[in-house]
Motif scaffolding. Structure first.
Motif, PDB file in Angstrom:
ATOM      1  N   PRO A  99      24.837  80.991  74.917  1.00  0.00           N
ATOM      2  CA  PRO A  99      25.471  81.381  73.659  1.00  0.00           C
ATOM      3  C   PRO A  99      26.940  81.760  73.861  1.00  0.00           C
ATOM      4  CG  PRO A  99      23.360  82.519  73.921  1.00  0.00           C
ATOM      5  CD  PRO A  99      23.583  81.715  75.172  1.00  0.00           C
ATOM      6  N   GLU A 100      27.242  82.440  74.965  1.00  0.00           N
ATOM      7  CA  GLU A 100      28.630  82.880  75.215  1.00  0.00           C
ATOM      8  C   GLU A 100      29.573  81.677  75.286  1.00  0.00           C
ATOM      9  OE1 GLU A 100      26.080  83.670  77.506  1.00  0.00           O
ATOM     10  OE2 GLU A 100      25.604  85.377  76.198  1.00  0.00           O
ATOM     11  N   ASP A 101      29.038  80.585  75.796  1.00  0.00           N
ATOM     12  CA  ASP A 101      29.844  79.378  75.931  1.00  0.00           C
ATOM     13  C   ASP A 101      30.203  78.801  74.551  1.00  0.00           C
ATOM     14  OD1 ASP A 101      31.062  77.189  77.219  1.00  0.00           O
ATOM     15  OD2 ASP A 101      29.212  76.021  76.989  1.00  0.00           O
ATOM     16  N   PHE A 102      29.190  78.756  73.653  1.00  0.00           N
ATOM     17  CA  PHE A 102      29.458  78.296  72.281  1.00  0.00           C
ATOM     18  C   PHE A 102      30.456  79.230  71.587  1.00  0.00           C
ATOM     19  CE2 PHE A 102      25.255  76.250  72.901  1.00  0.00           C
ATOM     20  CZ  PHE A 102      25.549  74.977  72.467  1.00  0.00           C
ATOM     21  N   ALA A 103      30.262  80.528  71.778  1.00  0.00           N
ATOM     22  CA  ALA A 103      31.123  81.514  71.109  1.00  0.00           C
ATOM     23  C   ALA A 103      32.563  81.395  71.608  1.00  0.00           C
ATOM     24  CB  ALA A 103      30.591  82.933  71.352  1.00  0.00           C
TER      25      ALA A 103
ATOM     26  N   GLY B  38      38.059  80.032  65.271  1.00  0.00           N
ATOM     27  CA  GLY B  38      37.032  80.452  64.314  1.00  0.00           C
ATOM     28  C   GLY B  38      35.864  81.091  65.033  1.00  0.00           C
ATOM     29  N   GLN B  39      34.726  81.175  64.356  1.00  0.00           N
ATOM     30  CA  GLN B  39      33.527  81.670  65.024  1.00  0.00           C
ATOM     31  C   GLN B  39      32.358  80.762  64.671  1.00  0.00           C
ATOM     32  OE1 GLN B  39      33.538  85.478  62.236  1.00  0.00           O
ATOM     33  NE2 GLN B  39      31.608  85.421  63.388  1.00  0.00           N
ATOM     34  N   VAL B  40      31.278  80.859  65.455  1.00  0.00           N
ATOM     35  CA  VAL B  40      30.093  80.062  65.139  1.00  0.00           C
ATOM     36  C   VAL B  40      29.431  80.686  63.919  1.00  0.00           C
ATOM     37  CG1 VAL B  40      27.866  79.211  65.914  1.00  0.00           C
ATOM     38  CG2 VAL B  40      29.756  79.410  67.545  1.00  0.00           C
ATOM     39  N   LYS B  41      29.388  79.941  62.806  1.00  0.00           N
ATOM     40  CA  LYS B  41      28.840  80.486  61.571  1.00  0.00           C
ATOM     41  C   LYS B  41      27.426  79.989  61.296  1.00  0.00           C
ATOM     42  CE  LYS B  41      32.245  82.996  59.801  1.00  0.00           C
ATOM     43  NZ  LYS B  41      32.868  82.618  58.528  1.00  0.00           N
TER      44      LYS B  41
ATOM     45  N   GLU C  94      11.361  74.508  70.945  1.00  0.00           N
ATOM     46  CA  GLU C  94      12.735  74.167  70.545  1.00  0.00           C
ATOM     47  C   GLU C  94      13.163  74.962  69.310  1.00  0.00           C
ATOM     48  OE1 GLU C  94      12.698  69.567  72.298  1.00  0.00           O
ATOM     49  OE2 GLU C  94      12.173  69.946  70.205  1.00  0.00           O
ATOM     50  N   ARG C  95      12.208  75.159  68.395  1.00  0.00           N
ATOM     51  CA  ARG C  95      12.521  75.956  67.201  1.00  0.00           C
ATOM     52  C   ARG C  95      12.853  77.402  67.587  1.00  0.00           C
ATOM     53  NH1 ARG C  95       8.877  73.043  62.511  1.00  0.00           N
ATOM     54  NH2 ARG C  95       8.877  71.070  63.603  1.00  0.00           N
ATOM     55  N   LEU C  96      12.026  77.938  68.493  1.00  0.00           N
ATOM     56  CA  LEU C  96      12.252  79.325  68.932  1.00  0.00           C
ATOM     57  C   LEU C  96      13.586  79.450  69.669  1.00  0.00           C
ATOM     58  CD1 LEU C  96       8.619  80.252  70.048  1.00  0.00           C
ATOM     59  CD2 LEU C  96       9.945  81.356  68.218  1.00  0.00           C
ATOM     60  N   GLN C  97      13.924  78.400  70.399  1.00  0.00           N
ATOM     61  CA  GLN C  97      15.174  78.422  71.161  1.00  0.00           C
ATOM     62  C   GLN C  97      16.397  78.466  70.227  1.00  0.00           C
ATOM     63  OE1 GLN C  97      15.587  74.904  73.492  1.00  0.00           O
ATOM     64  NE2 GLN C  97      17.076  75.807  74.921  1.00  0.00           N
ATOM     65  N   VAL C  98      16.338  77.699  69.123  1.00  0.00           N
ATOM     66  CA  VAL C  98      17.429  77.726  68.147  1.00  0.00           C
ATOM     67  C   VAL C  98      17.577  79.128  67.558  1.00  0.00           C
ATOM     68  CG1 VAL C  98      18.144  76.924  65.855  1.00  0.00           C
ATOM     69  CG2 VAL C  98      17.287  75.284  67.546  1.00  0.00           C
ATOM     70  N   LEU C  99      16.444  79.724  67.263  1.00  0.00           N
ATOM     71  CA  LEU C  99      16.439  81.070  66.690  1.00  0.00           C
ATOM     72  C   LEU C  99      17.039  82.066  67.671  1.00  0.00           C
ATOM     73  CD1 LEU C  99      15.479  82.236  64.088  1.00  0.00           C
ATOM     74  CD2 LEU C  99      13.191  82.485  65.085  1.00  0.00           C
ATOM     75  N   HIS C 100      16.668  81.939  68.929  1.00  0.00           N
ATOM     76  CA  HIS C 100      17.168  82.810  69.985  1.00  0.00           C
ATOM     77  C   HIS C 100      18.695  82.664  70.089  1.00  0.00           C
ATOM     78  CE1 HIS C 100      16.934  85.038  73.723  1.00  0.00           C
ATOM     79  NE2 HIS C 100      17.723  84.121  74.283  1.00  0.00           N
ATOM     80  N   MET C 101      19.129  81.410  70.084  1.00  0.00           N
ATOM     81  CA  MET C 101      20.570  81.130  70.150  1.00  0.00           C
ATOM     82  C   MET C 101      21.300  81.750  68.956  1.00  0.00           C
ATOM     83  SD  MET C 101      23.020  79.441  71.712  1.00  0.00           S
ATOM     84  CE  MET C 101      22.351  78.095  72.709  1.00  0.00           C
ATOM     85  N   ALA C 102      20.732  81.586  67.749  1.00  0.00           N
ATOM     86  CA  ALA C 102      21.382  82.109  66.539  1.00  0.00           C
ATOM     87  C   ALA C 102      21.407  83.640  66.557  1.00  0.00           C
ATOM     88  CB  ALA C 102      20.665  81.592  65.293  1.00  0.00           C
ATOM     89  N   ASP C 103      20.338  84.244  67.063  1.00  0.00           N
ATOM     90  CA  ASP C 103      20.334  85.708  67.175  1.00  0.00           C
ATOM     91  C   ASP C 103      21.449  86.162  68.121  1.00  0.00           C
ATOM     92  OD1 ASP C 103      18.331  86.475  65.411  1.00  0.00           O
ATOM     93  OD2 ASP C 103      16.717  86.324  66.884  1.00  0.00           O
ATOM     94  N   ALA C 104      21.598  85.438  69.225  1.00  0.00           N
ATOM     95  CA  ALA C 104      22.628  85.820  70.200  1.00  0.00           C
ATOM     96  C   ALA C 104      24.032  85.631  69.611  1.00  0.00           C
ATOM     97  CB  ALA C 104      22.471  85.006  71.473  1.00  0.00           C
TER      98      ALA C 104
END
Lengths: 402, 402
Positions: B150-154, B162-165, B185-195
């Motif tokens: 996540p830090e890499d995307f941010a 900007g920021q990841v919206k 994979e669904r849980l992973q997206v959620l985890h990423m979005a939470d981070a």
């Protein structure tokens, strides 16, 4: 965390409208309401729509995806109608939208970068402010008959980091004031826009509802007369079936230069693909068969209601209260003495006298106009109108005495 | 002067889609087209809609303005359906939109300031790119199973101002690939979005069209299971009746936390007031009476077509060509050897063999994917599918040999 923390900056300009919150309080049946801005549903051409819908439903294509530009026979019919209004054009100059409200949204999206300027009169249509606000413009006041020079508007826009992109106005019996722009005023707006090289957004939502007086050509017609061809024009005409055939089917149109229509088509494709197929087919059938006769019917009903409201205002309102005398549309605009606040009047009127209207201040981008109010006459019968105005006059008299 | 000179900066991101221009060439009747993405109109529940429309037209209210949030009985029915999908919620969590396309547009408008980042997979739904482009975002690639932190995307988002919206994805039989995300994979997206503290836009347009395999819970269901309450969730579910009952009526919905729905209501009010009243009433009647049985009918038809296409691909396609095996939906995604270009194949296929598909490159935000293509199986019968795939295989074989 809350997702509200990551809303785009534009969302700070999109707040709940006080008016709409007020209107929710008015759904009690014993209130005489001059507050709404809606057509009388008893005048909808129900039989004509039943027939048109049944015919349309003979073909599965009515429920299928369709072209973003709109249903071709409807675009053609509208091009013919526009030509009658001295706007010679063809179907390629017409885009079907989901009501003229959607046209205003797409025009804001097309022209306004944050900080750009939109010129408009105060008071103005609240829905236009709502649509444009999403694109974070600055507003400057363009009053008919004003003698501010184009350079002055341009300089003020540049000072605020943008440029004048559009002038917005509703020329016939506008919402909220009911006022119609003269031919000279229309030409003046065009002259100003030519000097500023900006678009003119002509909101014609009420254009068909003229009860008396002489019809004036749309600004777009005046511009075509000057420049010879719609494709050379900067005026963008927004029409609607909401005040004539049905608001709930959400069918309106834009008539403009082809290059504008083409970009709006791209935006609409990205925005909602197309307006509903069935609705466009049904509107086309009803319009082609009944438009003129149906508009004559509703004009006759609304004219009687306007007359009843003007007569009651004359009879009951105290000295110091003034109002417009519209030649059509749905609204009368009333001005109280400068010291009065129509929001205070509103509370007493609703709570004690069971009569409602819309306080005028929200129609002013700068929040002034506290002593004004909008009265709608399209959705109450003549007796209710007379009774409602008499009650409202009592409240105003009492407030003046206090 | 030309008004194009004063279009807002966002308009440079809104260009005519090559695909849609291509599709216009395909309207000749002798072409077997796997190019569209439209339901088979012969499967529309015409009788049910005729009945529902006739009933709705008993009341003038069907043609009148209505609430921006949507028709209350439809919102309630949808809340019940979402609860069945393990998304317990109430009508206040539902907004009716004009198709899920409109939901994507409003979500872009809600979250994206220029330069903000949207995460999505490549290839992705072309209409999502179209909707979001208007708000001038940057895209970053979020692949299922990727191990980017996540830090890499941010950091990449911040570098671009900007920021990841939001993270956007379609989890079931997505357009264009037909691929379904696993539970992990669904849980992973959620985890990423939470981070990242961003929204998850879950596009569920094809969710009801599962032919076989086990249904997986929506991301929103997984998030509610974790956090206990939809109003604490960051996932925003976009549903549609376009693939089940009718696309042409333009009815979809958003299911999300109430604070998100409330802001979307303000945006929609400013954008088009409300989705058409009559359409919502008709959809509600047909959905309540026939949804499950009608969906069973179309699934059975589309399953047979998918099977026919998979069998024909197996039979005719040469070594080196690969494709997805979707458990539902309307699309198969095909990958040619890396050296091949599906745009070249397209020209030959249409001109010489009268068979069409959509070249894959436009579905990639970075313009890669030249060797891919999308095949639609919902709108041709089994014999045409077999014949069309056989013709397409001939073109591909010839190109490989050349």
């Amino acid at each position: 965390m809350s997702l509200t923390d990551i809303f785009a900056t534009r969302s700070s300009r999109m707040k709940a409208s006080e008016i709409r919150e007020l209107l929710k309080l008015l759904e009690q049946p014993d209130i005489i309401s001059f507050a709404g801005g809606i057509p009388d549903p008893n005048l909808f051409p129900m039989d004509a729509f039943r027939e048109a819908l049944a015919e349309a439903m003979q073909e599965p294509g009515s429920l299928q995806y369709s072209a973003t530009e709109g249903y071709a026979p409807l675009r053609s019919w509208l091009a013919e109608q526009m030509t009658v209004l001295e706007v010679p054009c063809s179907a390629k100059n017409i885009l079907i939208t989901s009501g003229s409200q959607q046209a205003l949204d797409h025009l804001g999206k097309l022209f306004l970068s944050p900080g750009d300027t939109t010129l408009l009169g105060w008071p103005t249509y609240l829905g236009a402010l709502g649509a444009f606000n999403a694109y974070e413009p600055r507003y400057d006041r363009l009053d008919p008959g004003s003698n501010r020079a184009p350079e002055d508007f341009a300089a003020a826009a540049a000072e605020n980091g943008g440029q004048v992109k559009m002038a917005y106005l509703s020329v016939d019996f506008c919402n909220p004031t009911g006022v119609t722009q003269t031919r000279d005023e229309r030409l003046q707006v065009l002259h100003m826009a030519d000097a500023l090289d900006c678009a003119v957004i002509e909101d014609a939502a009420y254009q068909s509802l003229r009860f008396d007086g002489e019809a004036l050509p749309p600004i777009l017609a005046l511009e075509i007369a000057k420049k010879g061809d719609i494709d050379k024009c900067r005026t963008i005409y927004c029409g609607s079936f909401s005040k004539t055939l049905s608001p709930g089917l959400r069918v309106g149109w834009v008539c403009a230069a082809e290059e504008v229509i083409q970009q709006l088509v791209l935006q609409k494709q990205a925005g909602d693909l197309h307006s509903p197929t069935l609705n466009q087919i049904a509107i086309e059938k009803v319009a082609r068969r009944h438009f003129l006769s149906h508009v004559a019917t509703i004009k006759s009903a609304y004219r009687a209601r306007r007359d009843a409201m003007l007569a009651a205002l004359e009879k009951y309102m105290p000295e110091g209260v003034d109002w417009t005398r519209p030649e059509g549309g749905m609204f009368i605009w009333m001005t109280l003495p400068p010291s009065m606040d129509s929001q205070d009047i509103f509370k007493t009127a609703v709570e004690e006298k069971r009569v409602a209207f819309v306080p005028g201040s929200p129609f002013y981008p700068d929040g002034t106009g506290a002593n004004t109010m909008r009265l709608n006459f399209s959705n109450a019968n003549e007796d209710m109108i007379t009774e409602g105005v008499s009650r409202l006059a009592e409240v105003i008299r009492a407030a003046m005495a206090a």
